[in-house]
Design a protein around this motif. Structure first.
Motif, PDB file in Angstrom:
ATOM      1  N   SER A  94       0.967  -1.102  -0.095  1.00 55.68           N
ATOM      2  CA  SER A  94      -0.262  -0.275   0.256  1.00 55.68           C
ATOM      3  C   SER A  94       0.407   1.501   0.072  1.00 55.68           C
ATOM      4  O   SER A  94       0.031   1.908  -0.081  1.00 55.68           O
ATOM      5  CB  SER A  94      -1.087   0.205   1.685  1.00 55.68           C
ATOM      6  OG  SER A  94      -0.008   0.168   2.230  1.00 55.68           O
ATOM      7  N   SER A  95       1.855   0.982   0.391  1.00 60.14           N
ATOM      8  CA  SER A  95       2.510   2.354   0.044  1.00 60.14           C
ATOM      9  C   SER A  95       3.036   2.889  -1.346  1.00 60.14           C
ATOM     10  O   SER A  95       2.914   2.203  -2.236  1.00 60.14           O
ATOM     11  CB  SER A  95       4.570   2.446   0.559  1.00 60.14           C
ATOM     12  OG  SER A  95       4.264   1.835   1.983  1.00 60.14           O
ATOM     13  N   LYS A  96       3.324   3.975  -1.131  1.00 58.47           N
ATOM     14  CA  LYS A  96       3.190   4.838  -2.200  1.00 58.47           C
ATOM     15  C   LYS A  96       4.035   6.371  -2.452  1.00 58.47           C
ATOM     16  O   LYS A  96       4.718   6.309  -1.225  1.00 58.47           O
ATOM     17  CB  LYS A  96       1.772   5.760  -2.965  1.00 58.47           C
ATOM     18  CG  LYS A  96       0.601   4.792  -3.539  1.00 58.47           C
ATOM     19  CD  LYS A  96      -0.157   4.923  -3.559  1.00 58.47           C
ATOM     20  CE  LYS A  96      -1.826   4.136  -3.854  1.00 58.47           C
ATOM     21  NZ  LYS A  96      -0.981   3.412  -5.365  1.00 58.47           N
ATOM     22  N   VAL A  97       4.308   6.241  -3.587  1.00 59.73           N
ATOM     23  CA  VAL A  97       5.662   7.398  -3.919  1.00 59.73           C
ATOM     24  C   VAL A  97       5.159   8.969  -4.491  1.00 59.73           C
ATOM     25  O   VAL A  97       4.103   8.231  -6.277  1.00 59.73           O
ATOM     26  CB  VAL A  97       6.866   7.316  -4.369  1.00 59.73           C
ATOM     27  CG1 VAL A  97       6.941   6.961  -5.950  1.00 59.73           C
ATOM     28  CG2 VAL A  97       8.102   8.315  -4.054  1.00 59.73           C
ATOM     29  N   TYR A  98       5.176   9.959  -3.600  1.00 59.54           N
ATOM     30  CA  TYR A  98       4.322  11.373  -4.629  1.00 59.54           C
ATOM     31  C   TYR A  98       5.561  12.471  -5.125  1.00 59.54           C
ATOM     32  O   TYR A  98       6.004  12.264  -4.821  1.00 59.54           O
ATOM     33  CB  TYR A  98       3.785  11.990  -3.864  1.00 59.54           C
ATOM     34  CG  TYR A  98       2.780  10.610  -3.305  1.00 59.54           C
ATOM     35  CD1 TYR A  98       1.181  10.706  -4.147  1.00 59.54           C
ATOM     36  CD2 TYR A  98       2.521  10.041  -1.833  1.00 59.54           C
ATOM     37  CE1 TYR A  98       0.394   9.963  -3.912  1.00 59.54           C
ATOM     38  CE2 TYR A  98       1.459   9.383  -1.404  1.00 59.54           C
ATOM     39  CZ  TYR A  98       1.015   8.950  -2.102  1.00 59.54           C
ATOM     40  OH  TYR A  98      -0.703   8.320  -1.837  1.00 59.54           O
ATOM     41  N   SER A  99       5.409  12.863  -6.599  1.00 66.31           N
ATOM     42  CA  SER A  99       6.327  13.790  -6.777  1.00 66.31           C
ATOM     43  C   SER A  99       5.273  14.551  -7.869  1.00 66.31           C
ATOM     44  O   SER A  99       4.552  14.628  -8.574  1.00 66.31           O
ATOM     45  CB  SER A  99       7.549  13.136  -7.802  1.00 66.31           C
ATOM     46  OG  SER A  99       7.859  13.994  -8.216  1.00 66.31           O
ATOM     47  N   ASN A 100       6.101  15.881  -7.615  1.00 66.39           N
ATOM     48  CA  ASN A 100       5.027  17.276  -8.585  1.00 66.39           C
ATOM     49  C   ASN A 100       6.134  17.630 -10.042  1.00 66.39           C
ATOM     50  O   ASN A 100       5.803  18.392 -10.720  1.00 66.39           O
ATOM     51  CB  ASN A 100       5.487  18.310  -7.564  1.00 66.39           C
ATOM     52  CG  ASN A 100       4.404  18.230  -6.292  1.00 66.39           C
ATOM     53  OD1 ASN A 100       3.104  17.393  -6.455  1.00 66.39           O
ATOM     54  ND2 ASN A 100       4.600  18.500  -5.342  1.00 66.39           N
ATOM     55  N   GLU A 101       7.232  16.934 -10.656  1.00 67.61           N
ATOM     56  CA  GLU A 101       8.077  17.095 -11.895  1.00 67.61           C
ATOM     57  C   GLU A 101       7.236  15.771 -12.444  1.00 67.61           C
ATOM     58  O   GLU A 101       6.598  15.190 -12.145  1.00 67.61           O
ATOM     59  CB  GLU A 101       9.435  16.083 -11.193  1.00 67.61           C
ATOM     60  CG  GLU A 101      10.057  16.376 -10.282  1.00 67.61           C
ATOM     61  CD  GLU A 101      10.173  18.366 -10.399  1.00 67.61           C
ATOM     62  OE1 GLU A 101      10.632  18.220 -11.675  1.00 67.61           O
ATOM     63  OE2 GLU A 101      10.262  18.798  -8.961  1.00 67.61           O
ATOM     64  N   ALA A 102       7.689  16.329 -13.687  1.00 66.51           N
ATOM     65  CA  ALA A 102       7.381  15.487 -14.703  1.00 66.51           C
ATOM     66  C   ALA A 102       8.612  15.423 -15.873  1.00 66.51           C
ATOM     67  O   ALA A 102       8.141  14.525 -17.228  1.00 66.51           O
ATOM     68  CB  ALA A 102       6.797  16.497 -15.878  1.00 66.51           C
ATOM     69  N   ASP A 103       9.202  14.741 -14.938  1.00 66.63           N
ATOM     70  CA  ASP A 103      10.394  13.468 -15.776  1.00 66.63           C
ATOM     71  C   ASP A 103      10.875  12.391 -15.464  1.00 66.63           C
ATOM     72  O   ASP A 103       8.899  11.907 -15.022  1.00 66.63           O
ATOM     73  CB  ASP A 103      11.158  14.142 -15.197  1.00 66.63           C
ATOM     74  CG  ASP A 103      11.858  14.048 -14.005  1.00 66.63           C
ATOM     75  OD1 ASP A 103      10.788  13.171 -12.919  1.00 66.63           O
ATOM     76  OD2 ASP A 103      12.808  14.521 -13.033  1.00 66.63           O
ATOM     77  N   GLU A 104      12.285  11.057 -15.972  1.00 66.88           N
ATOM     78  CA  GLU A 104      11.178  10.335 -15.522  1.00 66.88           C
ATOM     79  C   GLU A 104      11.422   9.319 -14.660  1.00 66.88           C
ATOM     80  O   GLU A 104      10.619   8.270 -14.244  1.00 66.88           O
ATOM     81  CB  GLU A 104      12.748   9.648 -16.399  1.00 66.88           C
ATOM     82  CG  GLU A 104      13.261   9.473 -18.183  1.00 66.88           C
ATOM     83  CD  GLU A 104      13.617  11.316 -18.159  1.00 66.88           C
ATOM     84  OE1 GLU A 104      13.762  12.419 -17.611  1.00 66.88           O
ATOM     85  OE2 GLU A 104      13.241  11.780 -19.354  1.00 66.88           O
ATOM     86  N   LEU A 105      11.800  10.109 -13.609  1.00 64.22           N
ATOM     87  CA  LEU A 105      12.048   9.429 -12.559  1.00 64.22           C
ATOM     88  C   LEU A 105      10.141   9.842 -11.854  1.00 64.22           C
ATOM     89  O   LEU A 105      10.164   8.599 -10.857  1.00 64.22           O
ATOM     90  CB  LEU A 105      13.108  10.101 -11.026  1.00 64.22           C
ATOM     91  CG  LEU A 105      14.441   9.908 -11.218  1.00 64.22           C
ATOM     92  CD1 LEU A 105      15.087  11.201 -10.158  1.00 64.22           C
ATOM     93  CD2 LEU A 105      14.169   8.317 -11.058  1.00 64.22           C
TER      94      LEU A 105
END
Length: 345
Positions: A94-105
């Motif tokens: 259920s763990s997640k990672v969030y990012s506001n970027e729009a790159d490959e990572l």
């Protein structure tokens, strides 16, 4: 130290230093070319040396600063992805990672989030199938009883029956030697006592399998406490049990876990020659953790042939995987056996 300098941050710094080297060589080549061809008064050897020295000094400082600064965000995001993968490996889907970027990572993070959701759905499907399998198992109870009786008959014939036959032969030999050579008769009676103790241990383990497949309506903690209490009365093993009393699971899960614990204790009784067993069942955030440890003679857990031929270990692993869990066993010769089981909740 070598691993530290292989990190992404130092690779950034090295790339900046490589760029600095190439730029310095290019500038130096241009200045030397101008000095040789045109020989302007303002461009002397001293001025070239001073300029290049100042340029290299400032560029090295900026390379270290910019390398650390620019790689900090990238390293932090990579650490997040690494932690997420570790959580998946431990069964926390259920763990997640969030990012506001729009790159490959960011794209990789989103794909890992989708993978976690798929794994979580698969675990739910496995657990639902386990529940359905529990219902089907009830309807097939008669055939299971017949199969269990056949297996017990084979075990009785292969183990206890042969040991009783050996006891008979050794007892008869001891009786014959009693008048002729009491010392030999005494040694033979010691062998009889050792063989009878082994037969008694085998019988206790087989009687453990005669318990009902289900918990007879008892909750899991209470059922395991009854099982351990019975074993305390019939063996010399010192049990240390700790369980969360508020564990609430479906009936099928409780039966699977009860049978896993039962199979483990049976193996300990039959093969380990242990004097102490520790059993801990705890409910963590998103998983049920089961730890079973004994101080017996152990075995070589790196030998795959031992694991493949062990019916008990194979059964426990299959039951654990049916619940979407992970089964880990560690053992060394004369160092006991450790079993860790994690089942998602």
């Amino acid at each position: 130290m070598k691993q530290r300098f292989a990190s992404i941050r130092y690779r950034y710094i090295i790339s900046h230093l490589n760029a600095l080297f190439l730029t310095t060589v290019t500038i130096l080549s241009i200045l030397l070319t101008i000095h040789v061809l045109f020989n302007p008064t303002w461009l002397t050897s001293e001025s070239i040396f001073l300029f290049i020295s100042l340029y290299i000094t400032l560029a090295i400082i900026f390379s270290f600063y910019v390398g650390f600064k620019s790689s900090g965000d990238l390293k932090e995001r990579l650490d997040y992805l690494s932690v997420l993968i570790t959580q998946f490996a431990n069964g926390n889907y259920s763990s997640k990672v969030y990012s506001n970027e729009a790159d490959e990572l960011a794209r990789i993070g989103n794909e890992l989030n989708e993978l976690g959701e798929k794994l979580q759905n698969q675990v739910k499907s496995l657990q639902r199938m386990a529940d359905e399998k529990g219902e089907l198992a009830k309807t097939a109870h008669k055939s299971a009883v017949i199969e269990e009786r056949q297996r017990l008959a084979r075990d009785l014939h292969d183990a206890v029956s042969q040991q009783l036959f050996a006891l008979t032969m050794m007892s008869e030999a001891a009786v014959k030697q009693l008048d002729k050579d009491p010392k030999i008769a005494k040694d033979q009676m010691k062998d009889v006592a050792a063989a009878s103790l082994q037969a008694q241990t085998e019988m206790r383990a087989l009687l453990l399998h005669l318990r009902p497949v289900h918990l007879s309506g008892d909750p899991l903690p209470k059922g395991i406490q009854k099982l351990v209490s019975e074993l305390k009365q019939k063996s010399q093993i010192d049990f240390h049990v700790s369980m969360d009393e508020n564990i609430v699971l479906s009936e099928a899960k409780e039966e699977h876990i009860f049978r896993i614990v039962q199979e483990s204790l049976s193996n300990t009784l039959r093969h380990a020659n242990a004097t102490e067993v520790t059993l801990a069942i705890t409910r963590r955030a998103n998983e049920l953790f089961i730890h079973i440890r004994d101080n017996g003679k152990g075995f070589d857990s790196t030998n795959d042939s031992v694991k493949k031929t062990s019916y008990g270990l194979k059964t426990m692993k299959e039951r654990c995987e049916e619940l979407g869990g992970t089964f880990t066993i560690r053992s060394n010769v004369n160092e006991g056996t450790y079993i860790d089981i994690r089942i998602p909740c």
